[in-house]
Design a protein around this motif. Structure first.
Motif: not given
Ligand code: TYD
Ligand code: NAD
Length: 338
Positions: A208, A252, A279, A182, A217, A276, A191, A127, A210, A193
């Motif tokens: 959920p 995702n 994002h 990841n 990823r 996010r 917490e 990242e 986003y 994904l």
């Molecule tokens: P995450 O596991 O938080 O890892 P990172 O942000 O470090 O890559 O998130 C992975 C991907 O999944 C990221 O694109 C954000 C998305 N996401 C969701 O869509 N829903 C969620 O509830 C979470 C936690 C992440």
């Protein structure tokens, strides 16, 4: 050989301790962890029964504490996993990310320098390079890609990487840095994904996603990451950065659908929610350097890794339940563990 593993009660750190015990059963391991919300000694249970594994509760940003630990333990190698690691939390409250990820790394670098530690390995992330566009699938991060972090989390990790490189150049401290994509696998805090989607699907609650779930990823099974760090400690060049990736790019939405399919749950549980802030669109790693220099390759495909991960969460429901109901954190405070 004695290793100090900071953040060893977190997801990747505790998998790393198990990989070390498997590959180098003779090594002495000291796990140092603050036991924040993300640290969980329950994950390390069987490891802590071994006579060559010790736990110390401590804060990497506390200079006096770290000086005392390194003076007493005199590790040959320090591997720094300790960090605040969740992007969403960094958006809500960046300050603790700077304290632990930047100041904490600097405290460790100073103490390693004073006590002549033979190797300081910084566990970093892809990242720090920012993101790639969705419509240029041929692009991937190399070690020479400029740092362009997007979130307070990735900015704090980039700052820590730069400090490591500065300590190498200025003081000759033998550092190495790995930047990994990841991770997923057993013991990941729900917490992130994949474990969050497993937890919610098991409870038949909305999952959920986003935005539209189109962000990409690159997923790497956690023990493949731990094996790469092990190789870097053995044969990596001091001062070098190594990118680690899994050739496991997924949108995702496809990850979430794969979790639902394996748990035999309906896609109607998917709930598209607000995106996010800032994002990152896509991460992709070019791991050519570590393949060429150290002969590392990912061994676990995404399909196989996801199957193993889901099975682990099904077999260890109490581990998840203790996190969700807070009973593990309550015990840490009650018993003043460490
Ligand atoms: P995450 O596991 O938080 O890892 P990172 O942000 O470090 O890559 O998130 C992975 C991907 O999944 C990221 O694109 C954000 C998305 N996401 C969701 O869509 N829903 C969620 O509830 C979470 C936690 C992440
Ligand atoms: P995690 O949040 O699961 O674990 C972090 C651990 O650090 C916890 O045990 C926590 O108690 C401990 N910690 C936090 N602050 C501390 C402090 N001040 N002093 C001592 N211990 C402290 O994180 P993770 O997913 O295991 O990530 C480990 C490292 O790998 C991090 O540096 C992260 O940036 C990096 N990384 C993670 C991923 C991923 O996908 N999870 C990918 C690439 C790199």
């Amino acid at each position: 050989m004695k290793l100090l593993v900071t953040g060893g009660a977190g997801f990747i750190g505790n998998n790393f301790i198990y990989v070390q015990l498997d590959r180098h059963p003779e090594r002495e391991l000291v796990c140092l962890d603050k036991l924040t919300y993300a640290g969980n000694l329950e994950s390390l249970g069987p490891a802590l029964e071994r006579p060559n594994v010790k736990f110390i509760r401590g804060d990497i940003a506390d200079r006096e504490e770290m000086d005392a630990v390194i003076a007493q333990e005199r590790p040959d190698v320090v591997v720094n996993f300790a960090a605040e690691s969740h992007v969403d939390r960094s958006i809500t409250d960046p300050a603790v990310f700077l304290r632990t990820n930047v100041m904490g790394t600097q405290v460790l670098l100073d103490t390693c320098r004073i006590y002549g530690v033979q190797r300081f390995h910084q566990v970093s992330t892809d990242e720090v390079y920012g993101d790639l566009p969705l419509d240029r699938p041929e692009l991937a991060f190399t070690e020479d890609t400029p740092l362009a972090p997007s979130s307070p989390y990735s900015a704090s990790k980039a700052a820590a990487d730069l400090l490591c490189q500065a300590y190498h150049r200025t003081y000759g401290l033998p550092i190495t840095i790995s930047r990994c994509s990841n991770n997923y696998g057993p013991y990941q805090f729900p917490e992130k994904l994949i474990p969050l989607m497993i937890l919610e699907a098991l409870g038949d609650r909305p999952l959920p996603v986003y935005g539209q779930g189109l962000n990409v990823r690159d997923w790497l099974y956690v023990t493949d990451h731990c094996r790469a760090i092990d190789l870097i400690l053995e044969a990596g060049q001091p001062g070098q950065v190594y990118n680690i990736g899994g050739y496991g790019e997924r949108r995702n939405i496809d990850v979430v659908k794969a979790v639902l399919a394996q748990l035999d749950k309906p896609e109607s549980l998917i709930s598209f929610v607000e995106d996010r802030k800032g994002h990152d669109l896509r991460y992709a790693i070019d791991p050519a350097l570590i393949q060429r220099e150290l002969g590392w390759r990912p061994e676990t495909s995404f399909d196989e890794g996801l199957k193993k991960t889901i099975q682990w969460y099904l077999d260890n429901r109490s581990w998840l339940e203790h996190i969700v109901d807070g009973s593990w954190q309550d015990r840490v405070e009650r018993d003043r563990i460490g």
